[in-house]
Write an enzyme that holds these catalytic residues in place. Structure first.
Site, PDB file in Angstrom:
ATOM      1  N   ASP A   1      18.580 -18.081   7.595  1.00  0.00           N
ATOM      2  CA  ASP A   1      19.715 -18.793   6.777  1.00  0.00           C
ATOM      3  C   ASP A   1      19.410 -18.210   5.531  1.00  0.00           C
ATOM      4  O   ASP A   1      20.628 -17.788   4.577  1.00  0.00           O
ATOM      5  CB  ASP A   1      19.545 -20.330   6.544  1.00  0.00           C
ATOM      6  CG  ASP A   1      19.863 -20.932   8.100  1.00  0.00           C
ATOM      7  OD1 ASP A   1      20.422 -20.100   8.948  1.00  0.00           O
ATOM      8  OD2 ASP A   1      19.188 -21.961   8.402  1.00  0.00           O
TER       9      ASP A   1
ATOM     10  N   PRO B   1      27.542   1.348  12.534  1.00  0.00           N
ATOM     11  CA  PRO B   1      27.122   1.689  13.931  1.00  0.00           C
ATOM     12  C   PRO B   1      27.871   0.988  14.963  1.00  0.00           C
ATOM     13  O   PRO B   1      28.458   0.018  14.869  1.00  0.00           O
ATOM     14  CB  PRO B   1      25.540   1.439  13.890  1.00  0.00           C
ATOM     15  CG  PRO B   1      25.352   0.596  12.623  1.00  0.00           C
ATOM     16  CD  PRO B   1      26.759   0.816  11.848  1.00  0.00           C
TER      17      PRO B   1
ATOM     18  N   GLY C   1      31.223   5.638   9.278  1.00  0.00           N
ATOM     19  CA  GLY C   1      31.809   4.147   9.871  1.00  0.00           C
ATOM     20  C   GLY C   1      30.113   3.391  10.148  1.00  0.00           C
ATOM     21  O   GLY C   1      29.324   4.226  10.416  1.00  0.00           O
TER      22      GLY C   1
ATOM     23  N   LYS D   1      31.613   6.761  16.577  1.00  0.00           N
ATOM     24  CA  LYS D   1      31.742   8.068  16.083  1.00  0.00           C
ATOM     25  C   LYS D   1      31.144   8.939  16.841  1.00  0.00           C
ATOM     26  O   LYS D   1      32.074  10.171  17.073  1.00  0.00           O
ATOM     27  CB  LYS D   1      30.899   8.073  14.851  1.00  0.00           C
ATOM     28  CG  LYS D   1      31.395   7.162  13.630  1.00  0.00           C
ATOM     29  CD  LYS D   1      30.317   7.065  12.424  1.00  0.00           C
ATOM     30  CE  LYS D   1      28.974   6.742  12.782  1.00  0.00           C
ATOM     31  NZ  LYS D   1      28.954   5.150  13.470  1.00  0.00           N
TER      32      LYS D   1
ATOM     33  N   THR E   1      30.709   1.862  16.149  1.00  0.00           N
ATOM     34  CA  THR E   1      32.258   1.934  15.969  1.00  0.00           C
ATOM     35  C   THR E   1      32.807   3.132  16.918  1.00  0.00           C
ATOM     36  O   THR E   1      34.269   3.348  16.801  1.00  0.00           O
ATOM     37  CB  THR E   1      32.671   2.165  14.554  1.00  0.00           C
ATOM     38  OG1 THR E   1      32.035   3.105  14.009  1.00  0.00           O
ATOM     39  CG2 THR E   1      32.547   0.821  13.881  1.00  0.00           C
TER      40      THR E   1
ATOM     41  N   HIS F   1      19.377 -30.112  11.767  1.00  0.00           N
ATOM     42  CA  HIS F   1      19.494 -28.811  11.158  1.00  0.00           C
ATOM     43  C   HIS F   1      20.866 -28.155  11.512  1.00  0.00           C
ATOM     44  O   HIS F   1      21.601 -27.624  10.470  1.00  0.00           O
ATOM     45  CB  HIS F   1      18.463 -27.772  11.465  1.00  0.00           C
ATOM     46  CG  HIS F   1      18.452 -26.477  10.682  1.00  0.00           C
ATOM     47  ND1 HIS F   1      17.688 -25.995   9.878  1.00  0.00           N
ATOM     48  CD2 HIS F   1      19.265 -25.466  11.109  1.00  0.00           C
ATOM     49  CE1 HIS F   1      17.903 -24.705   9.484  1.00  0.00           C
ATOM     50  NE2 HIS F   1      18.851 -24.414  10.469  1.00  0.00           N
ATOM     51  N   GLU F   2      21.287 -28.148  12.609  1.00  0.00           N
ATOM     52  CA  GLU F   2      22.475 -27.507  13.256  1.00  0.00           C
ATOM     53  C   GLU F   2      23.651 -28.020  12.676  1.00  0.00           C
ATOM     54  O   GLU F   2      24.743 -27.641  12.457  1.00  0.00           O
ATOM     55  CB  GLU F   2      22.548 -27.092  14.839  1.00  0.00           C
ATOM     56  CG  GLU F   2      21.430 -26.209  15.166  1.00  0.00           C
ATOM     57  CD  GLU F   2      21.163 -24.607  14.533  1.00  0.00           C
ATOM     58  OE1 GLU F   2      22.404 -24.319  14.028  1.00  0.00           O
ATOM     59  OE2 GLU F   2      20.423 -24.318  14.112  1.00  0.00           O
TER      60      GLU F   2
END
Ligand code: ADP
Ligand code: MG
Ligand code: ZN
Length: 603
Positions: free
Chosen positions: A498, A202, A200, A206, A204, A422-423
């Site tokens: 982006d 990273p 799974g 384990k 999560t 831009h934003e």
């Protein structure tokens, strides 16, 4: 090191001269002649023009401190002083033995070797220390045996510390049961899986799960990271594996946990084929051999974790080895709430804190990220001198985790204006796309590496994406660049990340998810962008993939520019509001743009 050597040399020198008899004072020949004339010299020893001698009574050192008795001097070859006549006149004994003992050959040898000896000794000590530290987890090289994390070592991790992955817990509780009463299984001839692979993304949980299994079963837990095996001196990996398994067998039932097994378990002859290849292979083979050697009744279960189950050597996954793979996924909404509850167990919360609401606004976040969020909120509360953590701390912490920390950066007006557009471009296109994730926040306060951020998150967890949604994401991501182009006619470096995002999405659409008619429904590129192209498809297909990726991105960019031109007044309104207020929340943003917020789906 060099300093030590110098110090050692000086000390040895001082010691030797202390034990090696009186020191002698170097004096000028003039001083010598004066003492001789005064009749204050008992004996001398001469070799060539060098003269050593002893005074009758100590005399003050000329132009120096203290007195001296033994001396040495050098007679100039031009001295024309009838030395022999003077010596006899003053009854000076001329001896055959040096007055001052020279250092013996042995002493000289010792002095010159001493620094080296000390260095060697030091080096040996350090080397031993290092190997001790390195083998901390695993033994081996340092001749230390692997140490398990034993039940006595404080509070152990249990399933109570794990939340949001109940189905995984259920699968693993079988392993726990086996470790608790191996006899019951033995009696019925049931064989447990020898290895369980936890796969799974990273964070999560384990590693946490592996510990929890050992804690629940109350058995020793031997943990090793696969990279430890191959970072060591060549040839050690395999023997460390052997030792690890031996130790575990001795104290069985026990758990061996190998973290990040993909570092050694990558399919042979694929991917990055450089450096430490043999070492990796030997270590991997040793693990396979050890697992094959289990009769199945020892009660040793091997757990392994990986972020990259797709690159594992199939040999690892054969029956009798890691024959069970458990998929560990990021938690859903209820799971996130439960995880937040676990990580705020020891945090006093304000009564108005609504963890369910936090869970709703954090789709996609993993257990590790949520743990981090809880901690950031607690840190903020400390900074604000509060007794309890409240909702504002949680929101601000979430902002910091999602957007990065604010960066104090004074930007010139022109640049702020460009960032605002831009934003606004990202945000406006996000709001215009039907079915896109709603815009939560727009800001032109520099954060992390970005000059501004537009945050969109879904209302509910998403598990699969439609082509339309993905195109919308691409259009939104290109929105920043498109806005700069439409308004200022320039393109800046601000769009780098982006474009990376766009590339990842379009690559998946074309080459992996069958969303391009021309490529068709096949996997043309491996999942891993790092892996060499050309393994998965014919060159003609790869050319087509390239062309299709370009076509889709070009279409999206055109549409982005067109939409922004059509909705220019709304773009201007957003940018102006941003320049004035720096940050716009969800509601403000939609109101400013005059776009009704789509129906909220319940998550
Ligand atoms: P992985 O090994 O999958 O990368 P870790 O087990 O190292 O993830 O998780 C890091 C930390 O995140 C854990 O120590 C724990 O605090 C938190 N965490 C992750 N997943 C969960 C979960 N499901 N429940 C509770 N805490 C979790
Ligand atoms: Mg881990
Ligand atoms: Zn951008």
């Amino acid at each position: 090191m060099i300093l030590t050597a110098v110090a050692v040399f000086l000390i040895t020198d001082a010691l030797l001269s202390f034990f090696g008899g009186p020191t002698s004072q170097s004096i000028s020949y003039t001083e010598f002649s004066r003492q001789l004339g005064a009749g204050n010299i008992t004996k001398i020893y001469a070799k060539g023009d060098a003269i050593q001698g002893e005074l009758k009574t100590s005399a003050p050192v000329p132009s120096g401190k203290g007195t001296y008795k033994n001396f040495d001097t050098q007679r100039p070859s031009f001295a024309d002083d009838k030395l022999w006549a003077q010596l006899t006149r003053h009854h000076v004994t001329v001896t055959a033995e040096p007055v001052v003992q020279q250092r013996s050959f042995l002493a000289n040898l010792l002095i010159s070797l001493a620094p080296m000896l000390v260095l060697v000794a030091l080096w040996m000590i350090i080397a031993r220390r290092m190997s001790g530290a390195l083998s901390g987890g695993l033994g081996g090289f340092g001749r230390k045996t692997p140490k398990p994390v034993t039940p006595e070592e404080g509070r152990r991790t249990t399933f109570d510390d794990v939340a949001g992955i109940d189905e995984v817990e259920a699968e693993l509780s079988e392993v726990v049961d086996f470790l608790k009463r191996p006899d019951a299984y033995r009696r019925l001839g049931a064989r447990m899986p020898r290895g369980v692979l936890l796969a799974g993304p990273p964070g999560t949980g384990k590693t946490l799960l592996a510990r929890a299994v050992a804690g629940e079963a109350d058995v020793p837990f031997f943990s090793a990271s696969a990279s430890e095996f191959i970072e060591m001196i060549v040839g050690v990996g395999a023997s460390r594996v052997r030792e690890l398994f031996n130790e575990a067998r001795k104290v069985a039932p026990a758990i061996i946990f190998i973290d990040e097994i993909d570092t050694i378990g990558r399919a042979r002859g694929s991917g990055s084929g450089m450096g430490g290849h043999d070492e990796r292979e030997q270590t991997l083979n040793q693990i396979l051999t050890e697992m094959d050697g289990f009769s199945g009744s020892e009660g040793v279960v091997v757990l392994a974790a990986t972020n990259r189950a797709d690159v594992l050597d199939p040999a690892l996954l054969r029956p009798g080895r890691f024959d069970r793979t458990v998929q560990v996924s990021p938690p859903d909404r209820a799971g996130r709430e439960a995880i937040l509850r676990i990580h705020t167990r020891d945090v006093p919360l304000h009564e108005q804190v609504d963890l369910a609401q936090v869970a709703r606004t954090t789709p996609g976040m993993t257990g590790a990220e949520l743990a981090n969020l809880a901690n950031e909120a607690a840190l903020l509360a400390v900074k604000r001198n509060l007794d309890v953590v409240g909702q504002p701390e949680l929101s601000d912490a979430l902002e910091k985790v999602q957007l990065g920390a604010e960066r104090p950066l004074v930007m010139p007006y022109e640049e702020r204006r460009r960032t605002a557009y831009h934003e606004s471009g990202h945000a406006l296109l996000g709001m215009l796309q039907p079915g896109a994730d709603p815009v939560r926040k727009i800001t032109i306060v520099p954060r992390g590496r970005a000059l501004g951020v537009t945050l969109s998150t879904p209302d509910a967890d998403r598990y699969a994406y439609t082509e339309e949604y993905l195109r919308g994401r691409i259009i939104g991501a290109l929105g920043g660049m498109a806005a700069e182009q439409t308004v200022f006619g320039v393109i800046t470096t601000g769009a780098e990340s982006d474009l990376e995002q766009v590339t990842t999405i379009v690559r998946g659409m074309v080459a992996r998810w069958g969303m391009s008619e021309r490529i068709g429904r096949l996997t043309a590129l491996p999942q891993d962008a790092q892996q060499a192209y050309g393994l998965a498809a014919a060159p003609a297909t790869l050319d087509a993939v390239d062309a299709e990726m370009r076509r889709i991105v070009d279409e999206c960019y055109e549409q982005a520019c067109r939409l922004l031109t059509e909705h220019r007044p709304q773009l201007d309104a957003l940018a102006e509001a941003l320049l004035e207020r720096e940050t716009l929340e969800e509601d403000e943003a939609y109101r400013t743009a005059g776009i009704p917020r789509a129906e909220r789906a319940e998550g």
